[in-house]
Design an enzyme around this catalytic site. Structure first.
Site, mmCIF file in Angstrom:
data_model
loop_
_atom_site.group_PDB
_atom_site.id
_atom_site.type_symbol
_atom_site.label_atom_id
_atom_site.label_comp_id
_atom_site.label_asym_id
_atom_site.label_seq_id
_atom_site.Cartn_x
_atom_site.Cartn_y
_atom_site.Cartn_z
ATOM 1 C CD GLU A 293 55.534 3.721 33.650
ATOM 2 O OE1 GLU A 293 54.634 4.540 33.912
ATOM 3 O OE2 GLU A 293 56.741 3.982 33.700
ATOM 4 C CE LYS B 19 52.937 10.178 37.975
ATOM 5 N NZ LYS B 19 53.596 11.465 37.631
ATOM 6 C CG ASP C 161 59.274 16.599 44.159
ATOM 7 O OD1 ASP C 161 59.088 15.364 44.271
ATOM 8 O OD2 ASP C 161 58.659 17.301 43.341
ATOM 9 C CB SER D 169 60.847 9.735 42.236
ATOM 10 O OG SER D 169 60.114 8.579 41.885
ATOM 11 C CB ALA D 170 58.196 6.572 45.928
ATOM 12 C CG ASP D 171 59.953 5.835 40.475
ATOM 13 O OD1 ASP D 171 58.892 5.497 41.038
ATOM 14 O OD2 ASP D 171 59.991 6.386 39.367
ATOM 15 C CE LYS E 258 59.200 9.962 33.511
ATOM 16 N NZ LYS E 258 59.313 8.852 34.479
#
Length: 302
Positions: free
Chosen positions: A24, A85, A137, A139-141, A158
């Protein structure tokens, strides 16, 4: 057609069947300060080459999706300001508008799959943020792991995230979470955590076989390999936990939201640990790159 350009090194690797590992670019633009960002990117690429694979750092430069960056492109990206981003929602818009952006885990997975690259090394994935039951909230991950067939090697999620909820969402989405070489899941800067791993594999060969079996079954999505940071470089969870809580409180007070949360928290933890978190981050990225290279090599044998 998307304007996708391969670096000279990646082009040669594809022609000769050499294994390729995707990387990335938000770790360059949003994860570390200059010049550590460029130095780390180069060290990571070198670690992949040492293992016999070829690195493909992914980014969008002036509307072009770059699969692998030339030396001058990496230097420019590392010092650029105002770089977008990019995640799933804005990758295509950045390309179509001629913009420049760095890819997150989700966007890198999309680009890697489009470029027929099966393995991707990163630092840590995004996940469910603290307080997500109110902010939503997430993440799209996580959704990307459930639908894009790329094996992602990371040091877990994380540590600033809500880890229990992150692991629960991945389970719900049917994403295999594989701890490498241990029974507990790592927690990014920390080698272990309180969470038992749903799957454990001890060799790159076994991980590659699982990737291929999933493909043969026609099951969508990838797999997450949780690779623990080496103990000599870890920051114990008991040391980090109060610092993470302090940084989270500061972010809430400052009303920092959305994509700005993670960079803010990482910067504050860097300051609160007197820079130790940055060195740990560098070491875990290098460790993940080495394992990803070994997995990519095994996949090339299939």
């Amino acid at each position: 057609m998307i304007d996708m350009v391969f670096s000279a090194e990646v082009t040669a690797a594809k022609a000769s069947g050499v294994p390729i590992v995707a990387l990335e670019s938000t770790i360059i633009t949003h994860g570390m300060p200059y010049p550590q960002n460029v130095e780390t990117a180069r060290r990571t690429e070198a670690a992949i080459r040492t293992e016999g694979a070829v690195p493909a750092t992914i980014a969008v430069l002036n509307g072009t999706l770059c699969i692998g960056l030339e030396t001058d492109q990496l230097d420019q990206l590392g010092q650029a300001e105002g770089v977008a981003k990019l995640s799933r929602a804005d990758l295509a818009a950045c390309i179509s508008s001629g913009g420049t952006g760095a890819t997150t885990v989700a966007a890198t997975m999309i680009a890697a799959h489009a470029a027929d690259i099966a393995v991707f090394a990163t630092g840590g994935i995004g996940g469910v943020h603290r307080g997500a039951e109110l902010s939503f909230d997430v993440s799209a991950d996580l959704q990307e792991l459930a639908q894009t067939p790329v094996t992602v090697v990371a040091a877990g999620a994380k540590a600033i995230l809500d880890l229990p909820k992150t692991w629960e969402v991945l389970e719900t989405l049917g994403v295999p979470v594989i701890a490498y070489g241990q029974d507990m899941l790592p927690a990014f800067w920390s080698t272990t955590s309180e969470f038992h791993a749903p799957l454990r594999m001890d060799t790159a060969e076994d991980i590659a076989k699982a990737h291929q079996a999933r493909k043969a079954l026609g099951v969508p999505g990838g797999q997450l390999v949780a690779n623990p940071i080496p103990q000599t470089h870890e920051i114990p969870h008991d040391t980090l936990s109060p610092l993470i809580e302090q940084a989270l409180t500061e972010a809430e007070t400052a009303k920092i939201t959305g994509k700005s949360v993670t960079p803010f928290l990482l910067q504050r933890i860097f300051e609160l640990t007197d820079g130790k978190s940055l060195e740990a981050n560098i070491q875990l990225v290098l460790n993940n790159a080495r394992l990803a290279s070994r997995i990519a090599t095994e996949l090339c044998k299939e």
